[in-house]
Design an enzyme around this catalytic site. Sequence first.
Site, PDB file in Angstrom:
ATOM      1  N   ASP A 317       0.858  -1.178   0.000  1.00  0.00           N
ATOM      2  CA  ASP A 317       0.000   0.000   0.000  1.00  0.00           C
ATOM      3  C   ASP A 317       0.895   1.229   0.000  1.00  0.00           C
ATOM      4  OD1 ASP A 317      -2.289   1.547   0.029  1.00  0.00           O
ATOM      5  OD2 ASP A 317      -3.224   0.446   1.669  1.00  0.00           O
ATOM      6  N   GLU A 512     -10.293   6.717   4.363  1.00  0.00           N
ATOM      7  CA  GLU A 512      -9.177   6.313   5.213  1.00  0.00           C
ATOM      8  C   GLU A 512      -9.178   7.056   6.551  1.00  0.00           C
ATOM      9  OE1 GLU A 512      -5.521   4.990   3.195  1.00  0.00           O
ATOM     10  OE2 GLU A 512      -6.314   6.019   1.442  1.00  0.00           O
TER      11      GLU A 512
END
Length: 799
Positions: A317, A512
């Site tokens: 990521d 997020e």
Amino acid sequence: MTMRGVSYLAVALMTVAAGGAVAQVAHPDRWPVAKSTGLVDPATEAKVTALLARLSLEEKIGQMIQADIGAIKPEDLRKYPLGSILAGGSSPPIGSPDRSPAAPWVETSRAFNAVAMEQRAGHVAIPLMFGVDAVHGNNNVVGATIFPHNIALGAMRDPALIRQIGAATAAETAAAGIDWAFGPTVAVPQDDRWGRSYEGYSEDPAVVGSYSGAMVEGLQGVGGDRGIQHGHVAASVKHFLGDGGTKDGVDQGDTQVDEATLIRIHAAGYPPAIKAGAMTVMSSFSSWNGQKMHGNRSLLTDVLKGRMGFEGFVVGDWNGHGQIPGCTNTDCPATFNAGLDMAMAPDSWKGLFDTTLAAARAGKIPMARIDDAVRRILRVKMKLGLFDPARPYETQPQQLGSAAHRAIAREAVAKSLVLLKNNGVLPIKASANILVAGDAADDIGRQSGGWTLSWQGDGNTNADFPGATSIFAGIAAVAKAGGGSATLSADGRFTTRPDVAIIVFGEQPYAEMRGDVRTLEFEAGDKQALALLKQLKAAGIPTVSVFLSGRPLWVNPELNQSDAFVASWFPGSEGEGVADVLIGGKRDFTGTLSFSWPKTAGQFTLNRGAPGYDPLFPFGYGLSYARPGKVPALSEVAGVDASLANTSLFFARGRVPAPFRLDLDPAVTRAAVDSATAQEGATRLTWKGKGSAKIAGPELSLLRETNADLNLQITYRVDTPATGPVGLALGGGRVDIAPLLGKSGWQVLRVPLKCFRERGATVEEVSTPMTIDATAPFALSVSDVRLATDPAGATCPAA
């Protein structure tokens, strides 16, 4: 000898490189077996072996690194032969604005691949993989179909429709020149405060497991239908592992559970996805009992690739490798040795290439590990059809937002709605005079949520969604077809008395860590939607609440003021799906909760089967016209301090919201003034001499926000120009903003948080998110101060 069942030898071998901390070690024999299907065959492996033999070490290392298009140019690939590029949540195509239709995306993909496929001396032509976060449709591209977020899809309990959604998403992604979708997310959220809760299908691992394989098949195709030539793309099952279980619901945090729980709950989505032939798996930012996933060899290699038989490749990521102790964004052999095959190094790719090449030459990364990583990457590229130059879907822009795909999305919206309360007001007669109110009623960006045209889903207007339908527009169309009418009034005022009011309200978009919250109370401390409901209720108008959210929230006051209440989650671009169920009675509610609904704002970890399970509405709850039920008056005691919710809004509507406060030195005075949008919506700060105005409050950690390039954003107006320096500080880091304050009228200043860190701020411990100081007479009006993601015009002034 053993320590809780782990041999001392194993512990020693798995010791974290920095600080000597003991890593969390998995036991592969305890994990389920799941063999990949359709990825490995003799013919493909022979081609991979031959190609691998031709590659230089530089080209092998290049295959293992991915860069973001915002930080690399096509010509860079001549020196740095990378294997992949991505477009991050707010990265635009080359030479185009962030909100662009398919054509600039196709051109961008072709521009990078043209260099990668050049025939030049010392270079082996290998096609790139181009990845995007196509997490609810190809949500980066203007005109695409935006499907409901996963939390809504979980309420459908319909794997067949999930497969159709995956196929439609793939076709629209391939039509934009993109061949890799970073999805599905198979997290099993256990704490609803987590900012990515809406990316999970359910709190129940069985629901997640029933969907993961179907979505992979939809995205990638099945058997001979696979590949980019058939309008399919590579899936990326994420985030391995335990991202939905982090302590206190903190994104990128630590999942503190035993191995049995990690297997039973958090691994549920992976075996079906691997069996379906998932081409890639994305590693998680998070940790398991203190061990960062990007560096956990026992899970990435021994469990995922070994026990589970995953034959694709593992991608990282966004700079996740840099969070491993002893690593930086530009230097991390440990992540490759742990089993990561391709590092997502969006802006750090050049440094990471150089250090990884040096580590390989020094033997710090074994050649066998490098060859294994590159073999996996080449295998996927071949299976995806990237070595075949044909790209038929790139000539089919009509795939974007096609009628067939919008029909699938509309069906998903209707099936995902959950009826929480109905005191007889639903269904609404098609002939009714309907008032549609609420600030989200005619806002496609609001109803779509995060990961929509921008990372956070903010900054969107209805014009950015050609062919889409707002919830109001959908209601108006269905009402008109039934002989009724619908009138939009965001503030709920009317001249002709309506038969019923539909109020559309809910959370603002987020993604997020910006979605992490500390309380589940909706609109904690600022009850605008509740005031609107009370206003209509007092007028005797029957009220139907359509609630937009990325998680279950404590809405007891709003429920009490509603005659009917519908959880519509973030339904996406097809607002007519809401009207299909609310109006006319031809279609009933079928959605049921895939997340338990809290009775208080403090029931953060309210999950089916947990000890003391006592929700307001349990997992599986959902009323319908065929199965009615009433909800009694509910307690309006939240049980949690509402001010805990606010971690990023420091000034708004003429006041400093709790838990923050405005502290002024004696030389600074304040007075209420009008803002550009509201009466007394701003505060004028006047300096008579040397002094400071400080916003202070509880200590915040802004490390993640700093790493994610967020800004301190101030909406201001200069009333008396400064005659000397004007300091702006956050957490002890200070810059001089006087040179930026020359324009008249209301302006917006954005200073990156990284700028303050570079000036000495300790962003992990910030108790003063804004301080303005001056030494001479000066006056400044301020209407808004917050953390924001919009990079437009962001400036790092001199200290």
